[in-house]
Design a protein around this motif. Structure first.
Motif, PDB file in Angstrom:
ATOM      1  N   LEU A  31      -7.383  11.336  -5.283  1.00 36.74           N
ATOM      2  CA  LEU A  31      -6.524  10.136  -5.005  1.00 36.74           C
ATOM      3  C   LEU A  31      -7.077   9.235  -4.025  1.00 36.74           C
ATOM      4  CD1 LEU A  31      -2.359  12.176  -4.865  1.00 36.74           C
ATOM      5  CD2 LEU A  31      -3.364  10.433  -6.771  1.00 36.74           C
ATOM      6  N   GLN A  43       0.476   9.224  -6.146  1.00 38.65           N
ATOM      7  CA  GLN A  43       1.284  10.255  -5.352  1.00 38.65           C
ATOM      8  C   GLN A  43       2.217  10.442  -6.385  1.00 38.65           C
ATOM      9  OE1 GLN A  43       2.546  10.008  -1.976  1.00 38.65           O
ATOM     10  NE2 GLN A  43       0.991  10.535  -0.886  1.00 38.65           N
ATOM     11  N   ARG A  53       0.522   4.323  -2.703  1.00 43.96           N
ATOM     12  CA  ARG A  53       0.754   5.167  -2.702  1.00 43.96           C
ATOM     13  C   ARG A  53       1.671   6.261  -3.153  1.00 43.96           C
ATOM     14  NH1 ARG A  53      -0.969   3.873   2.230  1.00 43.96           N
ATOM     15  NH2 ARG A  53       0.948   3.480   3.136  1.00 43.96           N
ATOM     16  N   THR A  54       2.505   5.709  -3.451  1.00 45.84           N
ATOM     17  CA  THR A  54       3.744   6.880  -3.883  1.00 45.84           C
ATOM     18  C   THR A  54       2.937   7.010  -5.801  1.00 45.84           C
ATOM     19  OG1 THR A  54       5.419   5.937  -1.764  1.00 45.84           O
ATOM     20  CG2 THR A  54       5.733   6.779  -3.845  1.00 45.84           C
ATOM     21  N   THR A  70      -8.698  -0.198  -2.170  1.00 41.73           N
ATOM     22  CA  THR A  70      -8.497  -0.766  -0.505  1.00 41.73           C
ATOM     23  C   THR A  70      -9.501  -1.657  -0.788  1.00 41.73           C
ATOM     24  OG1 THR A  70      -7.140   1.547  -0.298  1.00 41.73           O
ATOM     25  CG2 THR A  70      -8.265  -0.004   1.863  1.00 41.73           C
ATOM     26  N   TRP A 107       0.800  -0.925   0.102  1.00 38.26           N
ATOM     27  CA  TRP A 107      -0.046  -0.192   0.445  1.00 38.26           C
ATOM     28  C   TRP A 107       1.029   1.405  -0.028  1.00 38.26           C
ATOM     29  CZ3 TRP A 107      -4.469  -0.569  -2.466  1.00 38.26           C
ATOM     30  CH2 TRP A 107      -5.156  -1.955  -1.973  1.00 38.26           C
ATOM     31  N   SER A 108       1.695   0.763   0.814  1.00 36.61           N
ATOM     32  CA  SER A 108       2.631   2.285   0.442  1.00 36.61           C
ATOM     33  C   SER A 108       3.452   2.585  -0.634  1.00 36.61           C
ATOM     34  CB  SER A 108       3.705   2.315   1.468  1.00 36.61           C
ATOM     35  OG  SER A 108       4.951   2.709   1.331  1.00 36.61           O
ATOM     36  N   GLN A 150      -5.683  15.913  -5.026  1.00 36.51           N
ATOM     37  CA  GLN A 150      -6.271  15.308  -3.356  1.00 36.51           C
ATOM     38  C   GLN A 150      -7.553  14.259  -3.821  1.00 36.51           C
ATOM     39  OE1 GLN A 150      -6.382  18.288  -0.697  1.00 36.51           O
ATOM     40  NE2 GLN A 150      -4.058  18.730  -1.229  1.00 36.51           N
ATOM     41  N   MET A 165      -7.998   5.575  -4.097  1.00 38.68           N
ATOM     42  CA  MET A 165      -7.235   4.694  -2.786  1.00 38.68           C
ATOM     43  C   MET A 165      -8.434   3.869  -2.255  1.00 38.68           C
ATOM     44  SD  MET A 165      -3.784   4.577  -2.714  1.00 38.68           S
ATOM     45  CE  MET A 165      -4.051   3.320  -0.419  1.00 38.68           C
TER      46      MET A 165
END
Length: 89
Positions: free
Chosen positions: A37, A16, A12-13, A45, A8-9, A34, A41
Motif C-alpha cells: 500500500l 485498504q 486510500r480507503t 501520488t 485521496w481519502s 503495508q 500510494m
C-alpha cells in the motif's frame, strides 16, 4: 467533483479495503500489505502530482479560485481548461 483531499481519502480507503480482503483470503500478510500500500500510494501520488502540474492543470487550479476573475493565456490552454475565467484576450 471531488476535492483533492476527498479523492485521496477515497483512494486510500479503497486500497485498504482491497488489501484487507487479500489478507483475509491469505494472499498477503499484514507486513506485506503495508509495504504494498505504501508503494502504490507513493507511485499514484507521484503520477497525479505530475499530471496536475502540467500547464493546463495549473491554469485550471488557478481558475477555480474564487478570487480569480480572469486568466489570459494561449488558445491551446484555453481549449484544455473548461472555465469561463480562462480566455485568450
Amino acid at each position: 467533483m471531488f476535492t483533492s483531499e476527498q479523492f485521496w481519502s477515497l483512494v486510500r480507503t479503497l486500497l485498504q479495503m482491497l488489501g484487507a480482503g487479500l489478507v483475509t483470503r491469505g494472499y498477503l500478510d499484514e507486513a506485506s500489505l503495508q509495504v504494498l500500500l505504501g508503494a502504490v500510494m507513493a507511485i499514484v501520488t507521484t503520477l497525479y502530482s505530475l499530471y496536475i502540474r502540467r500547464k493546463a492543470g495549473l491554469v485550471a487550479t488557478a481558475a477555480a479560485l474564487p478570487e480569480v476573475a480572469k486568466i489570459v493565456t494561449t488558445p491551446d490552454i484555453v481549449a484544455k481548461v473548461a472555465s469561463s475565467a480562462v480566455t485568450t484576450r
